[in-house]
Design an enzyme around this catalytic site. Structure first.
Site, mmCIF file in Angstrom:
data_model
loop_
_atom_site.group_PDB
_atom_site.id
_atom_site.type_symbol
_atom_site.label_atom_id
_atom_site.label_comp_id
_atom_site.label_asym_id
_atom_site.label_seq_id
_atom_site.Cartn_x
_atom_site.Cartn_y
_atom_site.Cartn_z
ATOM 1 N NE ARG A 189 6.159 -30.729 -7.244
ATOM 2 C CZ ARG A 189 7.120 -31.492 -6.785
ATOM 3 N NH1 ARG A 189 8.107 -31.823 -7.569
ATOM 4 N NH2 ARG A 189 7.090 -31.924 -5.545
ATOM 5 C CD GLN B 162 1.010 -8.974 -2.496
ATOM 6 O OE1 GLN B 162 1.651 -9.585 -3.304
ATOM 7 N NE2 GLN B 162 -0.273 -8.739 -2.667
ATOM 8 C CG ASP C 107 -1.730 -1.285 1.312
ATOM 9 O OD1 ASP C 107 -2.303 -1.694 0.304
ATOM 10 O OD2 ASP C 107 -1.725 -1.895 2.392
ATOM 11 C CE LYS D 143 3.173 -2.555 -4.390
ATOM 12 N NZ LYS D 143 2.881 -2.239 -3.000
ATOM 13 C CG HIS E 66 -2.019 -2.036 -7.296
ATOM 14 N ND1 HIS E 66 -1.226 -2.544 -8.288
ATOM 15 C CD2 HIS E 66 -1.423 -2.372 -6.132
ATOM 16 C CE1 HIS E 66 -0.197 -3.175 -7.742
ATOM 17 N NE2 HIS E 66 -0.298 -3.087 -6.440
ATOM 18 C CB THR F 232 2.146 -12.139 1.009
ATOM 19 O OG1 THR F 232 1.097 -12.616 0.190
ATOM 20 C CG2 THR F 232 3.341 -11.740 0.153
HETATM 21 P P1 IMP Z 1 -2.112 -12.867 2.298
HETATM 22 O O1 IMP Z 1 -1.241 -12.325 1.228
HETATM 23 O O2 IMP Z 1 -3.578 -12.632 2.056
HETATM 24 O O3 IMP Z 1 -1.790 -14.304 2.607
HETATM 25 O O4 IMP Z 1 -1.799 -12.060 3.655
HETATM 26 C C1 IMP Z 1 -0.532 -12.147 4.305
HETATM 27 C C2 IMP Z 1 -0.141 -10.792 4.886
HETATM 28 O O5 IMP Z 1 0.178 -9.906 3.821
HETATM 29 C C3 IMP Z 1 -1.240 -10.095 5.670
HETATM 30 O O6 IMP Z 1 -0.633 -9.337 6.698
HETATM 31 C C4 IMP Z 1 -1.884 -9.169 4.648
HETATM 32 O O7 IMP Z 1 -2.557 -8.092 5.247
HETATM 33 C C5 IMP Z 1 -0.647 -8.731 3.886
HETATM 34 N N1 IMP Z 1 -0.919 -8.311 2.501
HETATM 35 C C6 IMP Z 1 -1.096 -9.088 1.419
HETATM 36 N N2 IMP Z 1 -1.273 -8.350 0.317
HETATM 37 C C7 IMP Z 1 -1.171 -7.061 0.698
HETATM 38 C C8 IMP Z 1 -1.224 -5.823 -0.014
HETATM 39 O O8 IMP Z 1 -1.390 -5.758 -1.232
HETATM 40 N N3 IMP Z 1 -1.083 -4.707 0.763
HETATM 41 C C9 IMP Z 1 -0.860 -4.748 2.084
HETATM 42 N N4 IMP Z 1 -0.787 -5.884 2.786
HETATM 43 C C10 IMP Z 1 -0.942 -7.038 2.100
#
Ligand code: IMP
Length: 432
Positions: free
Chosen positions: A143, A236, A13, A16, A41, A251
């Site tokens: 896989r 991310q 956030d 980007k 985004h 993530t």
């Molecule tokens: P997941 O990607 O949904 O598995 O979440 C894993 C961690 O990454 C969590 O803390 C989410 O809030 C964070 N996260 C995943 N994608 C984003 C993003 O695009 N912006 C901010 N935080 C993200």
């Protein structure tokens, strides 16, 4: 020829989409190459706000080819709905300006249930977006996952693949549902999902996505041969990266600069620029360490001024001061060539601004990020805020205090600042 990459250096956030949209002005291809619909985004262009989860932000520029690369995991429903929403807003989404890699992995309904299930089994919850992204990457590594190309299989073969893909979920959900029944696990029961249901799901959304699915390698090769500009749009961020971030509060993929270029199908030596995007403060959704977090009025003020609520989940984001130690630490593993600093206008509203320049760590002062971030206490430098940026269109027109603040960031990190965001609309971008 130029290939530029745009990556986040905090917890996502950072803006980007806006940097990518700005760079896309002169690009022939923009590639989204990592993550899934966990990303959100937001781009404000010509007064209209567009929120995207899977489509590259260049989709609002019909002259640019927007591409979803092999490293992305795409929920067919979310992708289809996004395509239709864009079309409703009179944004062109046609074969001529949009392509999805045959290798892009597919997120199915059971992945969302698995996401919820894995969170239910943990004490230290990650706080995922619940969009099934982690489980899709997990099944990709195992896989057993489906890719876009599989949508063209005949019914029998596709159903066989779905059956294999569903197996892990069926075993786990049956087991966990029994434990819920016995009161051993506290959670809503997990859905029973059949091969037939997921097959129908694939067929329903295949209708919307099928024309865009293609082999992306020759397209990229041709653009490179023709010396075209290619932008790789990260999702991310560095600190959510599974290898380099705050594991396990990450993530399930590699959104660092190397993972981002790999997910696009381009080699690292071909990249000319890596632009790291940061905000003048830090925000985080989900759990995990946050050294400069402000669980107080300052944090609340930053949240309101910066509209820090999740694009994907609507969750209020955790907020705190800019941590420059984190940004400096990300410089080498990201191969940064420049920075984009967003929200210079937002932070200027505060009379006093803090920036973290070191940590107190086990009795010492350090300026690197150790693996056990939770043992770090921030050391701050203070800046005088209260600046206004509305009338500035060049760096020189910014108030002196704001210029000094940017110069300090450049000196501390050792990377020049190329773009400065001074308003929500991408037109409010100062090129330094
Ligand atoms: P997941 O990607 O949904 O598995 O979440 C894993 C961690 O990454 C969590 O803390 C989410 O809030 C964070 N996260 C995943 N994608 C984003 C993003 O695009 N912006 C901010 N935080 C993200």
């Amino acid at each position: 020829m130029a290939i530029k990459e745009i990556v986040g250096l905090q917890y996502g956030d950072e803006g980007k989409g806006r940097a990518s949209h700005f760079e896309a002005k002169n690009a022939s291809i923009v590639i989204r190459s990592t993550g899934g619909c966990n990303a959100g985004h937001t781009v404000v262009a010509n007064g209209v706000k567009y929120a995207m989860h899977l489509l590259p932000s260049s989709i609002i520029r019909p002259e640019v080819l927007s591409m979803i690369g092999p490293g992305v995991v795409a929920d067919l429903k979310v992708l289809s709905e996004e395509i239709e929403q864009m079309r409703k807003a009179n944004i062109q989404v046609e074969k001529s300006n949009f392509v999805i890699s045959q290798r892009t992995h597919i997120t199915l309904p059971h992945h969302r249930e698995l996401d919820r299930l894995y969170e239910a089994l943990r004490n230290n919850k990650v706080g995922t977006t619940g969009r099934g992204v982690g489980p899709t990457y997990e099944e990709k590594a195992r896989r057993t996952n489906l890719r876009m190309i599989d949508l063209f299989l005949d019914e029998k073969d596709l159903k066989q693949k779905i059956e294999l893909n569903l197996k892990n979920y069926n075993i786990l959900s049956t087991n966990v549902n029994e434990q819920i029944q016995l009161g051993k696990i506290e959670a809503e029961k997990f859905l029973e999902i059949t091969v037939e249901e997921e097959y129908n799901y694939c067929m329903k959304y295949k209708e919307i996505v099928k024309d865009f699915i293609a082999d992306t390698y020759p397209i990229i090769e041709k653009a490179i041969e023709e010396n075209k500009l290619i932008i790789i749009e990260g999702a991310q961020s560095f600190y959510l990266d599974n290898d380099h971030g705050d594991y396990p509060m990450t993530t399930s993929s590699n959104p660092n600069a190397s993972g981002t270029v790999s997910g696009a199908g381009i080699g690292p030596t071909l990249v000319n620029e890596v632009i790291g995007v940061i905000k003048t403060y830090t925000s985080r959704v989900g759990n995990g360490p946050f050294i400069t977090e402000q669980k107080n009025e300052i944090g609340d003020t930053i949240r309101e001024l910066g509209h820090e609520y999740g694009t994907t989940t609507g969750r209020p984001r955790r907020t705190g001061w800019l941590d420059l130690v984190m940004i400096k630490h990300a410089k080498i593993p990201s191969g940064l060539t420049s920075l984009c600093v967003n929200h210079l206008d937002t932070i200027g509203n505060l009379p006093e601004i803090k920036v973290c320049i070191g940590y107190e760590y086990k009795g010492q002062t350090i300026t690197n990020v150790p693996i056990d971030k939770e043992n770090c206490k921030p050391i701050y430098k203070e800046f005088k805020g209260g600046w206004k940026t509305e009338s500035a269109t060049t760096f020189e027109e910014l108030p002196k205090e704001a210029q000094d603040y940017i110069h300090f960031i450049e000196e501390f990190v050792g990377v020049p600042v190329k773009y400065i965001g001074v308003g929500a609309d991408e037109k409010r971008t100062i090129v330094k």
